[in-house]
Design a protein around this motif. Structure first.
Motif, PDB file in Angstrom:
ATOM      1  N   PHE A  20      17.703 -15.405  48.563  1.00 59.67           N
ATOM      2  CA  PHE A  20      18.424 -16.591  48.097  1.00 59.67           C
ATOM      3  C   PHE A  20      19.005 -17.317  49.299  1.00 59.67           C
ATOM      4  CE2 PHE A  20      17.957 -14.190  44.317  1.00 59.67           C
ATOM      5  CZ  PHE A  20      17.888 -15.128  43.308  1.00 59.67           C
ATOM      6  N   ARG A  21      18.562 -18.559  49.513  1.00 56.08           N
ATOM      7  CA  ARG A  21      19.055 -19.381  50.617  1.00 56.08           C
ATOM      8  C   ARG A  21      20.419 -19.973  50.278  1.00 56.08           C
ATOM      9  NH1 ARG A  21      16.607 -17.267  54.259  1.00 56.08           N
ATOM     10  NH2 ARG A  21      14.389 -17.054  53.948  1.00 56.08           N
ATOM     11  N   ASP A  22      20.608 -20.277  48.998  1.00 54.49           N
ATOM     12  CA  ASP A  22      21.810 -21.001  48.579  1.00 54.49           C
ATOM     13  C   ASP A  22      22.021 -20.703  47.107  1.00 54.49           C
ATOM     14  OD1 ASP A  22      23.920 -22.894  48.510  1.00 54.49           O
ATOM     15  OD2 ASP A  22      22.541 -24.462  47.860  1.00 54.49           O
ATOM     16  N   ILE A  23      23.238 -20.374  46.721  1.00 57.28           N
ATOM     17  CA  ILE A  23      23.533 -20.209  45.300  1.00 57.28           C
ATOM     18  C   ILE A  23      24.985 -20.590  45.043  1.00 57.28           C
ATOM     19  CG2 ILE A  23      23.910 -17.719  45.614  1.00 57.28           C
ATOM     20  CD1 ILE A  23      22.853 -17.445  42.665  1.00 57.28           C
ATOM     21  N   GLN A  24      25.161 -21.536  44.125  1.00 57.79           N
ATOM     22  CA  GLN A  24      26.505 -22.003  43.767  1.00 57.79           C
ATOM     23  C   GLN A  24      26.529 -22.258  42.266  1.00 57.79           C
ATOM     24  OE1 GLN A  24      27.910 -26.123  44.394  1.00 57.79           O
ATOM     25  NE2 GLN A  24      29.430 -25.233  45.752  1.00 57.79           N
ATOM     26  N   MET A  25      27.249 -21.399  41.544  1.00 56.82           N
ATOM     27  CA  MET A  25      27.333 -21.515  40.089  1.00 56.82           C
ATOM     28  C   MET A  25      28.760 -21.285  39.645  1.00 56.82           C
ATOM     29  SD  MET A  25      23.980 -19.478  38.851  1.00 56.82           S
ATOM     30  CE  MET A  25      22.422 -19.771  39.649  1.00 56.82           C
ATOM     31  N   GLN A  26      28.963 -21.405  38.338  1.00 53.76           N
ATOM     32  CA  GLN A  26      30.267 -21.105  37.768  1.00 53.76           C
ATOM     33  C   GLN A  26      30.621 -19.677  38.171  1.00 53.76           C
ATOM     34  OE1 GLN A  26      30.460 -22.073  33.656  1.00 53.76           O
ATOM     35  NE2 GLN A  26      32.426 -21.085  33.329  1.00 53.76           N
ATOM     36  N   GLY A  27      31.749 -19.515  38.836  1.00 53.84           N
ATOM     37  CA  GLY A  27      32.060 -18.255  39.501  1.00 53.84           C
ATOM     38  C   GLY A  27      32.564 -17.156  38.611  1.00 53.84           C
ATOM     39  N   LEU A  44      21.983 -15.638  51.123  1.00 52.69           N
ATOM     40  CA  LEU A  44      21.168 -14.623  51.785  1.00 52.69           C
ATOM     41  C   LEU A  44      21.191 -13.264  51.084  1.00 52.69           C
ATOM     42  CD1 LEU A  44      21.758 -15.556  55.524  1.00 52.69           C
ATOM     43  CD2 LEU A  44      19.910 -16.252  53.997  1.00 52.69           C
ATOM     44  N   HIS A  45      21.310 -13.275  49.755  1.00 53.03           N
ATOM     45  CA  HIS A  45      21.042 -12.071  48.978  1.00 53.03           C
ATOM     46  C   HIS A  45      19.539 -11.838  49.059  1.00 53.03           C
ATOM     47  CE1 HIS A  45      24.970 -11.963  46.907  1.00 53.03           C
ATOM     48  NE2 HIS A  45      24.863 -13.271  46.787  1.00 53.03           N
ATOM     49  N   THR A  46      19.106 -10.617  49.350  1.00 53.23           N
ATOM     50  CA  THR A  46      17.679 -10.315  49.430  1.00 53.23           C
ATOM     51  C   THR A  46      17.348  -9.132  48.538  1.00 53.23           C
ATOM     52  OG1 THR A  46      17.502 -11.184  51.672  1.00 53.23           O
ATOM     53  CG2 THR A  46      15.793  -9.672  50.976  1.00 53.23           C
ATOM     54  N   TYR A  47      16.243  -9.250  47.808  1.00 51.37           N
ATOM     55  CA  TYR A  47      15.784  -8.204  46.903  1.00 51.37           C
ATOM     56  C   TYR A  47      14.304  -7.964  47.150  1.00 51.37           C
ATOM     57  CZ  TYR A  47      20.111  -9.468  44.614  1.00 51.37           C
ATOM     58  OH  TYR A  47      21.426  -9.749  44.361  1.00 51.37           O
ATOM     59  N   THR A  48      13.890  -6.701  47.058  1.00 50.49           N
ATOM     60  CA  THR A  48      12.476  -6.361  47.191  1.00 50.49           C
ATOM     61  C   THR A  48      12.061  -5.511  45.996  1.00 50.49           C
ATOM     62  OG1 THR A  48      12.606  -6.426  49.602  1.00 50.49           O
ATOM     63  CG2 THR A  48      10.722  -5.275  48.654  1.00 50.49           C
ATOM     64  N   SER A  49      10.945  -5.870  45.390  1.00 50.60           N
ATOM     65  CA  SER A  49      10.448  -5.132  44.227  1.00 50.60           C
ATOM     66  C   SER A  49       9.768  -3.843  44.665  1.00 50.60           C
ATOM     67  CB  SER A  49       9.454  -6.000  43.449  1.00 50.60           C
ATOM     68  OG  SER A  49       8.323  -6.282  44.263  1.00 50.60           O
ATOM     69  N   ARG A 101      25.583 -26.807  41.670  1.00 47.24           N
ATOM     70  CA  ARG A 101      24.369 -27.082  42.424  1.00 47.24           C
ATOM     71  C   ARG A 101      23.238 -26.135  42.045  1.00 47.24           C
ATOM     72  NH1 ARG A 101      26.406 -26.939  47.562  1.00 47.24           N
ATOM     73  NH2 ARG A 101      25.762 -24.808  47.922  1.00 47.24           N
ATOM     74  N   GLY A 102      23.570 -24.904  41.725  1.00 45.92           N
ATOM     75  CA  GLY A 102      22.534 -23.953  41.343  1.00 45.92           C
ATOM     76  C   GLY A 102      22.046 -23.128  42.514  1.00 45.92           C
ATOM     77  N   PHE A 103      20.745 -22.887  42.558  1.00 43.01           N
ATOM     78  CA  PHE A 103      20.242 -21.992  43.597  1.00 43.01           C
ATOM     79  C   PHE A 103      18.883 -22.423  44.124  1.00 43.01           C
ATOM     80  CE2 PHE A 103      17.945 -20.420  39.971  1.00 43.01           C
ATOM     81  CZ  PHE A 103      16.742 -19.984  40.497  1.00 43.01           C
ATOM     82  N   GLN A 104      18.570 -21.924  45.292  1.00 39.60           N
ATOM     83  CA  GLN A 104      17.239 -22.041  45.868  1.00 39.60           C
ATOM     84  C   GLN A 104      16.923 -20.705  46.525  1.00 39.60           C
ATOM     85  OE1 GLN A 104      16.475 -24.605  49.386  1.00 39.60           O
ATOM     86  NE2 GLN A 104      14.845 -25.467  48.139  1.00 39.60           N
ATOM     87  N   ALA A 105      15.715 -20.210  46.298  1.00 37.77           N
ATOM     88  CA  ALA A 105      15.317 -18.916  46.851  1.00 37.77           C
ATOM     89  C   ALA A 105      13.868 -18.988  47.315  1.00 37.77           C
ATOM     90  CB  ALA A 105      15.464 -17.819  45.801  1.00 37.77           C
ATOM     91  N   ASP A 106      13.562 -18.229  48.353  1.00 39.32           N
ATOM     92  CA  ASP A 106      12.197 -18.118  48.859  1.00 39.32           C
ATOM     93  C   ASP A 106      11.679 -16.727  48.555  1.00 39.32           C
ATOM     94  OD1 ASP A 106      12.311 -20.667  50.048  1.00 39.32           O
ATOM     95  OD2 ASP A 106      13.276 -19.838  51.833  1.00 39.32           O
ATOM     96  N   TYR A 107      10.403 -16.658  48.225  1.00 38.00           N
ATOM     97  CA  TYR A 107       9.791 -15.341  48.043  1.00 38.00           C
ATOM     98  C   TYR A 107       8.548 -15.242  48.905  1.00 38.00           C
ATOM     99  CZ  TYR A 107       6.056 -17.262  45.130  1.00 38.00           C
ATOM    100  OH  TYR A 107       4.971 -17.964  44.691  1.00 38.00           O
ATOM    101  N   TYR A 108       8.205 -14.027  49.248  1.00 40.01           N
ATOM    102  CA  TYR A 108       6.962 -13.780  49.966  1.00 40.01           C
ATOM    103  C   TYR A 108       6.510 -12.355  49.692  1.00 40.01           C
ATOM    104  CZ  TYR A 108      10.416 -12.036  53.327  1.00 40.01           C
ATOM    105  OH  TYR A 108      11.478 -11.397  53.907  1.00 40.01           O
ATOM    106  N   THR A 110      10.931   0.097  53.922  1.00 38.16           N
ATOM    107  CA  THR A 110      11.963  -0.903  53.627  1.00 38.16           C
ATOM    108  C   THR A 110      13.287  -0.516  54.267  1.00 38.16           C
ATOM    109  OG1 THR A 110      12.410   0.229  51.550  1.00 38.16           O
ATOM    110  CG2 THR A 110      10.913  -1.654  51.478  1.00 38.16           C
ATOM    111  N   SER A 111      13.239   0.383  55.251  1.00 43.00           N
ATOM    112  CA  SER A 111      14.490   0.817  55.884  1.00 43.00           C
ATOM    113  C   SER A 111      14.921  -0.154  56.960  1.00 43.00           C
ATOM    114  CB  SER A 111      14.311   2.209  56.485  1.00 43.00           C
ATOM    115  OG  SER A 111      13.259   2.210  57.423  1.00 43.00           O
TER     116      SER A 111
END
Length: 126
Positions: free
Chosen positions: A51-58, A87-92, A110-117, A125-126
């Motif tokens: 997550f590059r950016d996330i802004q929601m009702q807190g 910059l929350h990061t998750y891996t499946s 504003r909501g959120f924007q996230a990149d995946y790859y 994953t260490s």
């Protein structure tokens, strides 16, 4: 009463990498949104989502939030539930990850924007 929303969100993402974001980002997202993205990459690969950016009702992420599932929606372990920060990061653990965005009818941000790859499954994953 509006039955059809004037935006679309969610869907199947099956590319090596990409971006997903809340409707109208970086403008405010709509009320009562429920968007589900299924990210599916090549077998023997995993999905990494940042997550590059996330802004929601807190608060405690009860009203507006993003849930990240390790596989198909609802039947898979929840990797995280977030509504702020960066910059929350998750891996499946497999080649499938599901992202669910929900908003209620009160306030919008504003909501959120996230990149995946995709990353090779044999990478540690260490």
């Amino acid at each position: 009463f509006f039955s059809a929303a004037n935006y679309s969100c969610g869907g199947l993402l099956s590319y090596i990498s990409g971006t997903l974001q809340s409707p109208f980002y970086p403008g405010n997202y709509p009320d009562n949104a429920d968007c589900v993205w299924e990210i599916q990459v090549t077998s023997n690969f995993r999905v990494t989502l940042t997550f590059r950016d996330i802004q929601m009702q807190g608060g405690r992420c009860l009203s507006d939030y993003v849930e990240i599932y390790d596989g198909p929606l609802r039947t898979s372990p929840l990797l995280g539930k977030i509504c702020s920060g960066s910059l929350h990061t998750y891996t499946s653990s497999s080649n499938l990850m599901t992202v669910h965005f929900h908003s209620n009818s009160r306030y919008t941000y504003r909501g959120f924007q996230a990149d995946y790859y995709s990353v090779p499954a044999d990478q540690s994953t260490s």
